[in-house]
Motif scaffolding. Structure first.
Motif: not given
Length: 380
Positions: A185-191, A290-295, A346-348
């Motif tokens: 979900a984090g990868a999709v959001l970043a894209q 950790l979950e927030a970081a992933a997002m 956040g991306e880092a």
């Protein structure tokens, strides 16, 4: 390997400790191990956490004996730190009991010291048990000293264990992991590169989580930014109870969500915010971080425990001293005023957390189990 994992946590895959146990357990099963659990519902004792921590440990040795007589044999028993003392004592008498690994989600003694220091810093009342003696802490300390191996979640706990005489080869640091749902979900959001705003606090609304510092800090930031939204999720209390801590003029911009029942709801909450604030005075290694970081959220937290192991101030988040309301306010205000910086940090954090998988955690846990088994066999 046949493993029994014991805790008084609620048997709930959305709860903090039990969710971590299940996630690591699922990864252990995928590695070919057999994993059984005993959670809080098994123990027929009071709902009081304090009474459970006194009564449950006494039941564990007899239960293991009983399971063995029924043919349920285990290679290793993992017990949550506050519960381990009676089993460790019984193992000294009966070497036929399976080796025991004590799992600490934040050392009980360090929690006591942190609470004492925090209350003194804030001029809060200090009880005699907190100042001098907690039976549950004594139980925990005995278990740590006499178990076959200890697993903990941060480097400060490891340093303390060595300070009290636990040998380095009896200690394993096993970081928590992140479920693939959050990483994806984090990868999709970043894209998608969507614009996000708002501050999130996710955790129990209790003193240990820094609520005493959070309320004035958030209130000041919300006064400076009239459109800023703040969410308090998974707090365990209804909105009326929580909102009484805040001034009336900002309550309409605060959303309170007492419980979160699924990963999907958690992901949706993370997706709606750009900042996670976690001003705890003590933790092990919070899954929320950790979950927030992933997002891709930027994390503002205290410079202690598992947070200090993960967050590098100004690199992949921001850290502040425990109890420092002014620093907490300034950090939040700076990020709200600089959304590009918040996104960058956040991306880092999202990049760093990719290595924090439950498969990796399970490998370290399994290695600790095997070390305990090998060391026990040498002693016998």
């Amino acid at each position: 390997m046949r493993i029994l994992r014991i805790s008084t946590a609620t048997n709930n895959r959305t709860g903090g400790m039990s969710r971590a146990m299940y996630c690591a357990g699922d990864a252990l099963i995928a590695m070919g191990h057999q994993v059984d659990y005993l959670f809080g519902e098994h123990w027929q004792v009071s709902n009081s956490v304090y009474l459970r921590r006194l009564a449950v440990p006494l039941q564990i040795p007899a239960l293991i004996y009983s399971l063995a007589q029924k043919g349920k044999q285990y290679d290793i028993v993992e017990i949550h730190e506050p519960l381990a003392a009676p089993y460790c004592f019984n193992r000294k008498i009966n070497k036929n009991l399976p080796p025991v690994v004590v799992f600490s989600h934040g050392l009980e003694k360090r929690n006591q010291l942190a609470e004492l220091a925090y209350r003194q810093q804030k001029y809060l009342p200090v009880s005699l048990p907190l100042r001098f003696l907690r039976i549950t802490v004594l139980q925990a300390m005995y278990g740590l000293r006499h178990c076959d191996h200890v697993i903990c979640l941060n480097s400060e706990d490891i340093a303390y264990l060595q300070q009290i005489g636990v040998a380095k080869n009896r200690i394993t640091q096993a970081d928590n992991g992140v479920e693939s749902q959050f990483l994806l979900a984090g990868a999709v959001l970043a894209q998608a590169n969507l614009s996000r705003s708002g501050i999130l606090f996710l955790g129990s609304w209790v003193l240990r989580k820094g609520t005493l510092d959070l309320v004035p800090a958030i209130s000041q930031v919300m006064q400076r930014h009239p459109s800023l939204q703040f969410t308090i999720a998974g707090c365990g209390f209804d909105a009326d109870t929580v909102l009484t801590d805040f001034a009336e003029d900002i309550r309409s911009r605060i959303q309170v969500i007492p419980k979160l029942s699924s990963n999907e709801k958690l992901i949706e909450i993370y997706r709606q915010h750009s900042i996670l604030v976690l001003p705890s005075y003590f933790e092990g290694q919070p899954l929320t971080m950790l979950e927030a970081a992933a997002m891709g959220l930027v994390i503002v937290t205290t410079n202690i425990c598992g947070m200090a192991d993960f967050i590098e101030n100004g690199i992949n988040g921001m850290t502040v001293p425990v109890g420092d309301i002014e620093s907490l306010t300034q950090s939040l205000d700076h990020l709200v005023s600089n959304p590009a910086l918040a996104q960058c940090l956040g991306e880092a954090a999202r990049e760093k957390v990719q290595a924090y998988t439950w498969k990796s955690a399970a490998k370290k846990i399994a290695k600790a189990y095997q070390q305990a088994i090998d060391d026990a066999s040498k002693k016998n």
